[in-house]
Scaffold this motif. Sequence first.
Motif, PDB file in Angstrom:
ATOM      1  N   MET A   1       7.714  -4.144  -5.093  1.00 12.98           N
ATOM      2  CA  MET A   1       9.282  -4.077  -4.171  1.00 12.98           C
ATOM      3  C   MET A   1       9.935  -3.875  -6.116  1.00 12.98           C
ATOM      4  O   MET A   1      10.187  -2.518  -5.373  1.00 12.98           O
ATOM      5  CB  MET A   1       9.874  -4.980  -4.000  1.00 12.98           C
ATOM      6  N   ALA A   2       9.951  -4.200  -6.665  1.00 12.51           N
ATOM      7  CA  ALA A   2      10.908  -3.787  -7.656  1.00 12.51           C
ATOM      8  C   ALA A   2       9.895  -2.910  -8.466  1.00 12.51           C
ATOM      9  O   ALA A   2      10.785  -1.906  -9.348  1.00 12.51           O
ATOM     10  CB  ALA A   2      10.599  -5.315  -8.240  1.00 12.51           C
ATOM     11  N   PHE A   3       8.436  -2.704  -8.324  1.00 10.05           N
ATOM     12  CA  PHE A   3       8.302  -0.929  -8.611  1.00 10.05           C
ATOM     13  C   PHE A   3       8.402  -0.050  -8.154  1.00 10.05           C
ATOM     14  O   PHE A   3       8.261   1.038  -9.290  1.00 10.05           O
ATOM     15  CB  PHE A   3       6.860  -1.460  -8.899  1.00 10.05           C
ATOM     16  N   GLY A   4       9.030  -0.308  -7.183  1.00  5.79           N
ATOM     17  CA  GLY A   4      10.209   0.937  -6.461  1.00  5.79           C
ATOM     18  C   GLY A   4       9.483   1.144  -5.320  1.00  5.79           C
ATOM     19  O   GLY A   4       8.101   1.095  -4.805  1.00  5.79           O
ATOM     20  N   MET A   5       9.813   0.760  -4.629  1.00  8.68           N
ATOM     21  CA  MET A   5       9.670   0.724  -2.657  1.00  8.68           C
ATOM     22  C   MET A   5      10.372   2.184  -1.914  1.00  8.68           C
ATOM     23  O   MET A   5      11.680   1.593  -1.822  1.00  8.68           O
ATOM     24  CB  MET A   5       9.281  -0.614  -1.539  1.00  8.68           C
ATOM     25  N   PRO A   6       9.973   2.744  -1.525  1.00  7.14           N
ATOM     26  CA  PRO A   6      10.291   4.386  -1.005  1.00  7.14           C
ATOM     27  C   PRO A   6      10.720   3.722   0.657  1.00  7.14           C
ATOM     28  O   PRO A   6      10.265   2.820   1.372  1.00  7.14           O
ATOM     29  CB  PRO A   6       9.338   5.482  -0.475  1.00  7.14           C
ATOM     30  N   PRO A   7      12.111   4.294   0.798  1.00  4.86           N
ATOM     31  CA  PRO A   7      13.324   4.026   2.279  1.00  4.86           C
ATOM     32  C   PRO A   7      11.938   3.605   2.963  1.00  4.86           C
ATOM     33  O   PRO A   7      10.762   4.735   3.037  1.00  4.86           O
ATOM     34  CB  PRO A   7      13.959   4.566   2.368  1.00  4.86           C
TER      35      PRO A   7
ATOM     36  N   LEU B   1       0.604  -1.341  -0.304  1.00  2.77           N
ATOM     37  CA  LEU B   1       0.505   0.004   0.134  1.00  2.77           C
ATOM     38  C   LEU B   1       0.648   1.485  -0.136  1.00  2.77           C
ATOM     39  O   LEU B   1       0.662   2.010  -0.568  1.00  2.77           O
ATOM     40  CB  LEU B   1      -0.892   0.284   1.244  1.00  2.77           C
ATOM     41  N   VAL B   2       1.722   1.271   0.923  1.00  5.43           N
ATOM     42  CA  VAL B   2       2.796   2.419   0.865  1.00  5.43           C
ATOM     43  C   VAL B   2       3.646   2.115  -0.853  1.00  5.43           C
ATOM     44  O   VAL B   2       3.306   3.450  -1.454  1.00  5.43           O
ATOM     45  CB  VAL B   2       4.427   2.359   1.930  1.00  5.43           C
ATOM     46  N   ILE B   3       4.127   1.289  -1.103  1.00  8.00           N
ATOM     47  CA  ILE B   3       4.574   1.360  -2.484  1.00  8.00           C
ATOM     48  C   ILE B   3       3.676   2.116  -3.271  1.00  8.00           C
ATOM     49  O   ILE B   3       4.242   2.963  -4.549  1.00  8.00           O
ATOM     50  CB  ILE B   3       5.054  -0.053  -2.686  1.00  8.00           C
ATOM     51  N   GLY B   4       1.979   1.500  -3.362  1.00  6.34           N
ATOM     52  CA  GLY B   4       1.320   2.226  -4.648  1.00  6.34           C
ATOM     53  C   GLY B   4       1.139   3.862  -3.905  1.00  6.34           C
ATOM     54  O   GLY B   4       0.725   4.639  -4.614  1.00  6.34           O
TER      55      GLY B   4
ATOM     56  N   PHE C   1      10.655   7.349   4.376  1.00  2.00           N
ATOM     57  CA  PHE C   1      11.283   8.431   4.366  1.00  2.00           C
ATOM     58  C   PHE C   1      12.104   8.388   5.906  1.00  2.00           C
ATOM     59  O   PHE C   1      12.153   9.505   6.230  1.00  2.00           O
ATOM     60  CB  PHE C   1      11.236   9.175   3.695  1.00  2.00           C
ATOM     61  N   VAL C   2      11.830   7.450   6.521  1.00  2.00           N
ATOM     62  CA  VAL C   2      11.956   7.246   7.378  1.00  2.00           C
ATOM     63  C   VAL C   2      12.581   6.053   8.109  1.00  2.00           C
ATOM     64  O   VAL C   2      12.072   4.913   7.498  1.00  2.00           O
ATOM     65  CB  VAL C   2      11.544   7.936   8.680  1.00  2.00           C
TER      66      VAL C   2
END
Length: 499
Positions: free
Chosen positions: A459-465, A241-244, A279-280
Motif C-alpha cells: 500500500m505504501a508503494f501507492g495504491m489507487p483509490p 495485484l491492482v497496486i501493481g 478509480f471508483v
Amino acid sequence: MSQQQTETAAPAIDEVSRRNGRLAAYTERFGSPFNITTFGKTHEASVVKAKYEALAPGEKTTDHISVAGRVMAIRNNGMFIVILDDSDRLQIFHDLKTLSPEHAEKLDLIDLGDIIGVTGIVRRTPRGEITVDAVELSLLSKALEPPPEKFHGLKDVDFRFRHREQDLVASQRTRDTLRARFKMITLIRQFLNDKGFLEVETPMLHVLAGGATAKPFTTHHNALDMPLYMRVATELHLKRLVIGGISEKVYEIGRCFRNEGTSPRHNPEFTSIELYQAFVDFREMIAITEAIVHHVVLSLHGTSKIKFAEHEIDFTPPWPRRGMVDLIKEHTGLDLYAIPDAAAARAAALKIGVQTESGVSWGQVVEAAFGDKVEHNLVQPTHVIDLPKEISPLAKAWPDRPHVAQRFETYVNGWEIANAFSELNDPREQRARFEEQAEQKRGPDDPPHPIDEDFLKAMAFGMPPMGGMGMGIDRLAMLMTDSQTIREVIAFPTMRPVD
RNA sequence: GACCUCGUAGCUCAGCCGGUAGAGCAUCUGACUUUUAAUCAGGGGGUCGCGGGUUCAAAUCCCGCCGAGGUCACCA
C-alpha cells in the motif's frame, strides 16, 4: 437329483455378488464392458424428445439413432427400459417375441443402474411415449452397487451428501440445484469478463491469514518447515495485484476456508467472489452488485422475481439504501447516533435486549444491535450503508463523518450476501487500523490479529483509490435454487467421516 | 462448543405402553406381456448405529460414545 432339490429356493446371495455374477456372465459371452472406451452416441435424450415431438401416438419413423445412459427402470421383463442421460429420461423398447437369442441374452444381464448404449429406431408408442426400438444393445459399464429406491429416492440427508453421485442419479431436484449453482458461476464470469475485468488467482496458502476477521485452518509445509494458513479471504492479494497495475479491474472466484462452526448457512469451505476496480468508490460497487445479481436472476429464472421459502423476492434494481444506525432506530426506537459514547451505547443496547462484551467499541454495539434486531427483517434486497468505521478496518471513512465508513452490506432474505467499500489506501491510516485491531482479542482463546507487513508495504508503494466488493456465492446459489441449507448447493459439503 | 431430536433389510418407512422384527421398492423363482412407481403368486435377505446397564426377557427403558438434522454461539 430329486424333484424336491431342484425346486429348492435359490441360495441367499447379496446384491453385489449377484451383480458380479452377471458381469462375469456378460464378460464371458460378449467381452468385458470395462474394455469399452467409446460409444458413438448421436442424440441426447432431450434432443430425441424435442426432435420427434410431432410424432402421433403409434407413429413410427425409420430413423436410426444411438443413445446412452443409466438404466433407471426395467418393466415387463425388459420390454421397456428407461435410461437417464445428462439431459432427460428416455424409454427403450425390446420386442421380446422377435428378439434374437443373443440379444435376449444380453438384455437378461442388464441391471438397474447399469450404463447402456442403444442403437435403434424412433417411434411414439400408442400410449404416447417417445421410444427407441432397440436394434443393438451394449453394456457400457456395470453397476455393482444397486441404485437408490426408484420412487422415493434418497431421503437420508447424511447419505445424500456423502454420496452425491447417487443423490444426483435419484433426484432431479439435486441435478437442477447443483447445475444452477455451477451455471451461476459461469454467468458471473462472463458478465465480469465482458465488463473488462481480469480474472486472477491468488494463493490459498497464506503465511498470514488476513483480509477478514476469521479463524483460519492451519497446515504445515514440510520442506520449508513452516506453518501455513488456508486463506480466509482473497482481499489483500487482489489489492496488491491492482497496486501493481496488472489490471484496473480484477476479480477472483475462489474457495475460502474458515475454521468456525457449521450451520445451515456456513460450510468450512465456501466460494466467494471478490472484485476490485480502480478509480471508483463504493457507489459503483452498489451498481455492479445489483447488476451481477440481477443478471444471474434473469438468466436463471427469466424474471426478476423469485420464490424463496414463503417469500417472493424482487431483484429489480435499484435496491433501497438504508443507514445501519437508522435501521436500528426504525426497528427498536434506539438512536445510537445520539449516544456516541461506547459505554453509554452499550448500556442503552442492553435495555433493548442486545448484550455485548464489556470494552467493545461504539461500532461493535451498532453491529450487535443490527445483527440482533434488524438483519432478519431485510428480506427484499437492501443495501445497508453507513457502517461504523470501527468494524470496517479496510474501508475509507467519510472525511466529514469520521466514524462512518464508505461501506455497504447487501442483505437478502435476512442474509448478508455482499460486502463492499471504498478501499482504504492511506498506508499510515491502514497501519493504525491494523494496530488497533491487533489489540482487540476476538475471544479468550483467540490469538491477536497479526499485522500483514507485506500488504502495508504494498500500500505504501501507492495504491489507487478503488472500490471493492465481496459476495458469497453459496448463499446466492441458495437464493437462486430455493435451498434452505448451504449443503444443498455445495456438491460435497464437509462431513465427519463415518467411523 | 451448548441444548433438543433422530439412527430398524440395499433404499423408503412401520414397530418403540418391554415378550425375541414387519411392509413397499429392489433382488430371486414362476405367471403375464405395449408398459409409465407395470401387474399377480411365492421365496431369500436384518450385528434393530456402537458399547454398557436394568430385567426372567431390550429395537423398545436408562447411561456413555459415534454419526446426522434443528436451534443457539461464532461467522459469510
